[in-house]
Design a protein around this motif. Structure first.
Motif, PDB file in Angstrom:
ATOM      1  N   ALA A 129       0.853  -1.186   0.000  1.00 59.51           N
ATOM      2  CA  ALA A 129       0.000   0.000   0.000  1.00 59.51           C
ATOM      3  C   ALA A 129       0.895   1.245   0.000  1.00 59.51           C
ATOM      4  CB  ALA A 129      -0.915  -0.015   1.218  1.00 59.51           C
ATOM      5  N   PRO A 130       0.428   2.380  -0.526  1.00 61.82           N
ATOM      6  CA  PRO A 130      -0.923   2.624  -1.074  1.00 61.82           C
ATOM      7  C   PRO A 130      -1.055   2.254  -2.540  1.00 61.82           C
ATOM      8  CG  PRO A 130       0.302   4.674  -1.031  1.00 61.82           C
ATOM      9  CD  PRO A 130       1.216   3.638  -0.433  1.00 61.82           C
ATOM     10  N   PHE A 131       0.075   1.907  -3.207  1.00 68.30           N
ATOM     11  CA  PHE A 131      -0.003   1.606  -4.635  1.00 68.30           C
ATOM     12  C   PHE A 131      -0.900   0.396  -4.881  1.00 68.30           C
ATOM     13  CE2 PHE A 131       1.497  -0.704  -8.371  1.00 68.30           C
ATOM     14  CZ  PHE A 131       1.449   0.281  -9.340  1.00 68.30           C
ATOM     15  N   ALA A 132      -0.751  -0.657  -4.055  1.00 66.92           N
ATOM     16  CA  ALA A 132      -1.536  -1.873  -4.251  1.00 66.92           C
ATOM     17  C   ALA A 132      -3.029  -1.587  -4.116  1.00 66.92           C
ATOM     18  CB  ALA A 132      -1.104  -2.936  -3.248  1.00 66.92           C
ATOM     19  N   GLU A 133      -3.422  -0.771  -3.137  1.00 63.28           N
ATOM     20  CA  GLU A 133      -4.838  -0.462  -2.951  1.00 63.28           C
ATOM     21  C   GLU A 133      -5.390   0.336  -4.123  1.00 63.28           C
ATOM     22  OE1 GLU A 133      -6.950  -1.617  -0.782  1.00 63.28           O
ATOM     23  OE2 GLU A 133      -5.298  -2.859  -0.031  1.00 63.28           O
ATOM     24  N   ALA A 134      -4.603   1.278  -4.618  1.00 62.08           N
ATOM     25  CA  ALA A 134      -5.054   2.072  -5.774  1.00 62.08           C
ATOM     26  C   ALA A 134      -5.225   1.184  -7.003  1.00 62.08           C
ATOM     27  CB  ALA A 134      -4.054   3.187  -6.050  1.00 62.08           C
ATOM     28  N   LEU A 135      -4.318   0.224  -7.174  1.00 60.14           N
ATOM     29  CA  LEU A 135      -4.427  -0.680  -8.314  1.00 60.14           C
ATOM     30  C   LEU A 135      -5.647  -1.590  -8.163  1.00 60.14           C
ATOM     31  CD1 LEU A 135      -3.284  -1.730 -10.950  1.00 60.14           C
ATOM     32  CD2 LEU A 135      -1.732  -3.207  -9.637  1.00 60.14           C
ATOM     33  N   ARG A 136      -5.923  -2.055  -6.945  1.00 61.11           N
ATOM     34  CA  ARG A 136      -7.106  -2.890  -6.718  1.00 61.11           C
ATOM     35  C   ARG A 136      -8.393  -2.148  -7.072  1.00 61.11           C
ATOM     36  NH1 ARG A 136      -3.958  -4.547  -2.018  1.00 61.11           N
ATOM     37  NH2 ARG A 136      -3.307  -6.727  -2.354  1.00 61.11           N
ATOM     38  N   GLN A 137      -8.458  -0.880  -6.728  1.00 60.46           N
ATOM     39  CA  GLN A 137      -9.649  -0.092  -7.046  1.00 60.46           C
ATOM     40  C   GLN A 137      -9.828   0.030  -8.554  1.00 60.46           C
ATOM     41  OE1 GLN A 137      -9.582   3.677  -4.998  1.00 60.46           O
ATOM     42  NE2 GLN A 137      -9.191   2.730  -3.005  1.00 60.46           N
ATOM     43  N   GLU A 138      -8.721   0.186  -9.279  1.00 62.00           N
ATOM     44  CA  GLU A 138      -8.821   0.260 -10.736  1.00 62.00           C
ATOM     45  C   GLU A 138      -9.251  -1.084 -11.320  1.00 62.00           C
ATOM     46  OE1 GLU A 138      -8.607   2.821 -12.696  1.00 62.00           O
ATOM     47  OE2 GLU A 138      -7.982   4.280 -11.191  1.00 62.00           O
ATOM     48  N   LEU A 139      -8.689  -2.190 -10.799  1.00 66.93           N
ATOM     49  CA  LEU A 139      -9.056  -3.512 -11.304  1.00 66.93           C
ATOM     50  C   LEU A 139     -10.534  -3.805 -11.076  1.00 66.93           C
ATOM     51  CD1 LEU A 139      -6.047  -5.785 -10.211  1.00 66.93           C
ATOM     52  CD2 LEU A 139      -6.559  -4.896 -12.492  1.00 66.93           C
ATOM     53  N   ALA A 140     -11.078  -3.333  -9.965  1.00 68.37           N
ATOM     54  CA  ALA A 140     -12.483  -3.589  -9.648  1.00 68.37           C
ATOM     55  C   ALA A 140     -13.422  -2.973 -10.674  1.00 68.37           C
ATOM     56  CB  ALA A 140     -12.808  -3.048  -8.255  1.00 68.37           C
ATOM     57  N   ARG A 141     -12.949  -1.969 -11.390  1.00 65.57           N
ATOM     58  CA  ARG A 141     -13.790  -1.321 -12.403  1.00 65.57           C
ATOM     59  C   ARG A 141     -13.618  -1.947 -13.790  1.00 65.57           C
ATOM     60  NH1 ARG A 141     -12.675   3.516  -9.188  1.00 65.57           N
ATOM     61  NH2 ARG A 141     -10.689   3.884 -10.255  1.00 65.57           N
ATOM     62  N   CYS A 142     -12.735  -2.939 -13.921  1.00 62.66           N
ATOM     63  CA  CYS A 142     -12.460  -3.533 -15.227  1.00 62.66           C
ATOM     64  C   CYS A 142     -13.357  -4.746 -15.465  1.00 62.66           C
ATOM     65  CB  CYS A 142     -10.999  -3.977 -15.320  1.00 62.66           C
ATOM     66  SG  CYS A 142      -9.831  -2.610 -15.228  1.00 62.66           S
ATOM     67  N   PRO A 143     -14.102  -4.765 -16.566  1.00 63.80           N
ATOM     68  CA  PRO A 143     -15.019  -5.890 -16.808  1.00 63.80           C
ATOM     69  C   PRO A 143     -14.312  -7.207 -17.090  1.00 63.80           C
ATOM     70  CG  PRO A 143     -14.959  -4.411 -18.700  1.00 63.80           C
ATOM     71  CD  PRO A 143     -14.194  -3.742 -17.602  1.00 63.80           C
ATOM     72  N   ARG A 144     -13.052  -7.161 -17.517  1.00 65.41           N
ATOM     73  CA  ARG A 144     -12.369  -8.392 -17.930  1.00 65.41           C
ATOM     74  C   ARG A 144     -11.172  -8.747 -17.056  1.00 65.41           C
ATOM     75  NH1 ARG A 144     -14.467 -10.071 -22.778  1.00 65.41           N
ATOM     76  NH2 ARG A 144     -15.379  -8.505 -24.170  1.00 65.41           N
ATOM     77  N   LEU A 145     -10.988  -8.060 -15.905  1.00 64.47           N
ATOM     78  CA  LEU A 145      -9.862  -8.329 -15.018  1.00 64.47           C
ATOM     79  C   LEU A 145     -10.349  -8.608 -13.600  1.00 64.47           C
ATOM     80  CD1 LEU A 145      -7.358  -5.510 -16.090  1.00 64.47           C
ATOM     81  CD2 LEU A 145      -7.243  -7.930 -16.724  1.00 64.47           C
ATOM     82  N   ALA A 146      -9.566  -9.395 -12.856  1.00 60.82           N
ATOM     83  CA  ALA A 146      -9.845  -9.666 -11.447  1.00 60.82           C
ATOM     84  C   ALA A 146      -8.527  -9.972 -10.746  1.00 60.82           C
ATOM     85  CB  ALA A 146     -10.812 -10.839 -11.292  1.00 60.82           C
ATOM     86  N   GLU A 147      -8.474  -9.703  -9.441  1.00 63.52           N
ATOM     87  CA  GLU A 147      -7.262  -9.981  -8.663  1.00 63.52           C
ATOM     88  C   GLU A 147      -7.260 -11.424  -8.182  1.00 63.52           C
ATOM     89  OE1 GLU A 147      -4.780  -8.437  -4.710  1.00 63.52           O
ATOM     90  OE2 GLU A 147      -6.820  -7.700  -5.118  1.00 63.52           O
ATOM     91  N   THR A 148      -6.063 -12.003  -8.068  1.00 68.36           N
ATOM     92  CA  THR A 148      -5.895 -13.319  -7.487  1.00 68.36           C
ATOM     93  C   THR A 148      -4.698 -13.290  -6.547  1.00 68.36           C
ATOM     94  OG1 THR A 148      -5.554 -15.684  -7.957  1.00 68.36           O
ATOM     95  CG2 THR A 148      -4.398 -14.121  -9.358  1.00 68.36           C
ATOM     96  N   ASP A 149      -4.693 -14.192  -5.570  1.00 69.15           N
ATOM     97  CA  ASP A 149      -3.532 -14.316  -4.696  1.00 69.15           C
ATOM     98  C   ASP A 149      -2.782 -15.616  -4.963  1.00 69.15           C
ATOM     99  OD1 ASP A 149      -5.297 -16.167  -3.704  1.00 69.15           O
ATOM    100  OD2 ASP A 149      -5.478 -15.252  -1.717  1.00 69.15           O
ATOM    101  N   ASP A 150      -3.174 -16.321  -6.045  1.00 67.28           N
ATOM    102  CA  ASP A 150      -2.530 -17.579  -6.419  1.00 67.28           C
ATOM    103  C   ASP A 150      -1.790 -17.368  -7.724  1.00 67.28           C
ATOM    104  OD1 ASP A 150      -1.760 -20.133  -7.125  1.00 67.28           O
ATOM    105  OD2 ASP A 150      -3.672 -21.059  -6.596  1.00 67.28           O
ATOM    106  N   GLU A 151      -0.465 -17.436  -7.672  1.00 70.44           N
ATOM    107  CA  GLU A 151       0.321 -17.160  -8.875  1.00 70.44           C
ATOM    108  C   GLU A 151       0.049 -18.163  -9.984  1.00 70.44           C
ATOM    109  OE1 GLU A 151       4.456 -19.432  -7.524  1.00 70.44           O
ATOM    110  OE2 GLU A 151       4.378 -17.235  -7.667  1.00 70.44           O
ATOM    111  N   ARG A 152      -0.487 -19.344  -9.659  1.00 73.39           N
ATOM    112  CA  ARG A 152      -0.797 -20.333 -10.685  1.00 73.39           C
ATOM    113  C   ARG A 152      -1.989 -19.902 -11.537  1.00 73.39           C
ATOM    114  NH1 ARG A 152      -1.384 -25.388  -6.768  1.00 73.39           N
ATOM    115  NH2 ARG A 152      -2.540 -23.718  -5.709  1.00 73.39           N
ATOM    116  N   ASP A 153      -2.845 -19.041 -10.986  1.00 75.71           N
ATOM    117  CA  ASP A 153      -4.012 -18.566 -11.730  1.00 75.71           C
ATOM    118  C   ASP A 153      -3.739 -17.273 -12.491  1.00 75.71           C
ATOM    119  OD1 ASP A 153      -5.501 -20.651 -10.735  1.00 75.71           O
ATOM    120  OD2 ASP A 153      -6.294 -19.493  -9.045  1.00 75.71           O
ATOM    121  N   ALA A 154      -2.603 -16.647 -12.235  1.00 77.41           N
ATOM    122  CA  ALA A 154      -2.352 -15.305 -12.767  1.00 77.41           C
ATOM    123  C   ALA A 154      -1.807 -15.366 -14.191  1.00 77.41           C
ATOM    124  CB  ALA A 154      -1.376 -14.564 -11.875  1.00 77.41           C
TER     125      ALA A 154
END
Length: 628
Positions: free
Chosen positions: A362-387
């Motif tokens: 933070a705060p960069f990670a939180e700002a990026l999460r907020q941007e990702l939440a607005r993207c129709p084709r993107l989502a966050e993951t905590d598993d590098e195998r899914d990324a």
């Protein structure tokens, strides 16, 4: 900067509205700030007059100027010979062909772009190989912008065309091309208001949507879609198109950021996104149906109505919505079969989202999460195998975007990688590339049932003319290699094809972007083309990609039974040299200038069926010669 234009109106062989077209376009351009407008009509629209006007335009143009070349009149297609029809066409002789050739228009346009990249070509004409101006319909109200041309000797024209054509010449890169109709179809002129006389249907629709009061900061691609819808509502089977850098704002070089617009039609009382499967839609995905304001007080406004993908029918997405959710001014439109001109769909949320791992504090990670939440084709993951991508901060103010193999997709670009909004835009582009890279045949009823022959070929050494077949997987392509695609229609119905490249940088390119709604393949045995080979496409290693390989390079051939605008699959940014750049012969440019196939308003009951052929190759940064 000066805005300049040459307006050519060749009123020949029964046309009566050409001069009205020129007057209307003159008025439109004046409203947009054009101060140097030259018109060529009547006897001045002869072959020599057209040639001189374009030569004078080139001499007057200065770096930074904006330029428009407009033509209204007949266009002819006789075998491989394509040309505009000047007023002195009938004076042609065996040694003096008076048609203004494709190659001559190409050369004039290229000369303009040598001075300024801000060039727009508008052609309101048809390409109907001499079979032109037929009987009008609707009690004589409508008439084709074509007529049976007199037989003229073509030998001199073919010789002139051959002298101007040089295999391997690149396309003119900076030209916005607005075309009135498809290659083998016709454009119309009509009496649009009682007693007003005839004028070109395309010119009239384009003038309407170019009214500065109606659309502010709207790119050419959207404006031409609006014009196409207007023409559709007039019951005219004429489909305009916008080629080249059509994401630009009119008469400028500015390309605003645009959302991913999808086509929207009405079919049997349902809202439908034709070709929704190709764009990655599936059941229960969310879209917003966008409608322009329906009343004078709403001009310039848009209204959104939420909808959900209810089912897939062949390759199309059927939508479920509630008309009560629409503004009162639109409720009536939602219950009728006709959509208001300019309606489209936007993706809100899809099932097939690409996952991003954020390795930052933070705060960069939180700002990026907020941007990702607005993207129709993107989502966050905590598993590098899914990324599909990992965002990793290497030092304050500097981060990398890594692929599944731990290689940077692109070189860090200063603030572009440290700004969460711009970083998210990059991730969206990379996600689009990953989605398009996985494009494959549809299942069930969406699969095209047609006989075809397909060849993917590579040339090496470069320039040798020695082409060999490419395997679907396991090929190695080097920087500087070229490939091409040949497709033959062995069926009894017309088909359409597109070549789509996903480069080693993750950028997607509609390789056949000169005809974004598809190259038409005539039925087997037809005198027109039932087999076509694309121009060669050269592989480049972009300067913003680290020279680490191999990296995936994917080429798709998609063949469908309907025209379909697939510009939405391509990357939004336009690098000076992407991983794939077209390098076709000069003779193809007129088709790019004139060709226009439309899908936006497909006929009721016509579902989209398609098939996909693919080559997945490994790209390497060095040349083949260096490897050897």
């Amino acid at each position: 900067m000066t805005l300049r234009a040459v307006l050519i109106g060749a009123q020949t062989y029964g046309l009566t509205g050409v001069h009205a077209d020129v007057r209307l376009m003159h008025e439109v351009l004046r409203k947009h700030g054009f101060t140097d407008i030259v018109t060529r009509t009547k006897e001045l629209a002869c072959y020599a007059g057209i040639k001189e006007a374009l030569s004078r335009l080139r001499a007057a143009t200065r770096p930074g100027d904006g330029v428009v070349v407009y033509y209204s009149g007949h266009g002819a297609l006789l075998g491989e010979l394509q040309y505009l029809v000047p007023v002195d066409m009938a004076d042609s002789t065996p040694t003096d062909f008076r048609g203004y050739l494709a190659e001559e228009l190409t050369a004039a346009v290229r000369a303009l772009t040598d001075v300024t990249p801000n060039v727009t070509v508008i052609l309101d004409c048809c390409h109907s190989g001499g079979a032109v101006r037929e009987a009008a319909y609707e009690a004589g109200r409508w008439a084709l912008k074509s007529v049976e041309l007199p037989r003229v000797a073509q030998g001199a024209g073919l010789e002139r065309a051959a002298a101007l054509s040089r295999p391997g010449d690149p396309l003119v890169p900076d030209v916005v091309r607005l075309t009135a109709c498809q290659q083998h179809d016709s454009a119309y002129e009509a009496e649009l208001r009682p007693g007003a006389g005839r004028q070109g249907v395309f010119t009239a629709a384009l003038a309407k949507v170019l009214d500065p009061r109606r659309h502010l900061r709207v790119p050419w691609s959207v404006l031409v879609a609006h014009a196409r819808d207007r023409i559709k509502q007039q019951q005219v089977r004429q489909w305009p198109d916008a080629g080249g850098p059509s994401g630009r704002l009119p008469f400028s070089l500015e390309e605003p950021s645009e959302p991913e617009r999808l086509p929207l039609v009405r079919r049997d009382g349902r809202f439908v996104v034709p070709g929704g499967a190709v764009f990655g839609l599936g059941p229960e995905d969310s879209v917003g149906m966008m409608f322009p304001g329906g009343h004078a007080k709403d001009v310039g406004q848009e209204f959104s109505v939420p909808a959900t993908v209810d089912a897939m029918e062949a390759g199309d997405a059927l939508l479920r919505t509630t008309p009560a959710a629409a503004p009162r001014s639109l409720a009536g439109d939602l219950r009728t079969a006709a959509l208001p001109p300019g309606a489209y769909a936007l993706v809100v949320r899809v099932h097939d989202r690409r996952h991003v791992l954020i390795d930052a504090q933070a705060p960069f990670a939180e700002a990026l999460r907020q941007e990702l939440a607005r993207c129709p084709r993107l989502a966050e993951t905590d598993d590098e195998r899914d990324a599909f991508a990992t965002v990793r901060v290497t030092q304050p103010g500097r981060c990398e975007v890594l692929n599944a193999e731990g290689q940077p997709f692109r070189k860090p670009a200063g603030t572009a990688h440290s700004d969460p909004a711009r970083l998210t835009a990059l991730l969206e582009e990379l996600a689009r590339g990953e989605r398009v890279r996985r494009l494959r045949d549809p299942e069930g009823a969406g699969r095209l049932d047609a006989a075809l022959e397909v060849r993917f070929e590579a040339e090496h050494p470069a320039g040798s003319g020695d082409w060999r077949m490419l395997r679907p997987v396991g090929e190695r392509l080097y920087s500087g290699d070229s490939y091409r695609v040949t497709v033959a229609n062995l069926s009894g119905v017309p088909l359409y094809f597109w070549v789509i490249g996903v480069g080693l940088s993750g950028r997607t390119a509609l390789v056949t972007n000169d005809q974004p709604s598809g190259y038409r393949l005539e039925p087997y045995g037809d005198e027109h083309r039932s087999t076509r080979t694309t121009a060669s496409v050269r592989i480049y290693w972009p300067s913003d990609v680290p020279a680490q390989g191999p990296r995936p390079e994917t080429v798709h051939l998609l063949v469908g039974d309907r025209p379909m605008d697939l510009r939405g699959l391509a990357s939004r940014e336009a690098p000076s040299r992407s991983a794939c750049t077209t390098d076709p012969a000069l003779g193809a440019l007129l088709q790019e200038l004139w060709y226009g196939v439309r899908d936006q308003q497909m006929d009721v009951g016509e579902e989209f069926h398609y098939r996909v052929w693919t080559v997945h190759a490994d790209a390497l940064p060095q040349s083949r010669e260096a490897e050897a």
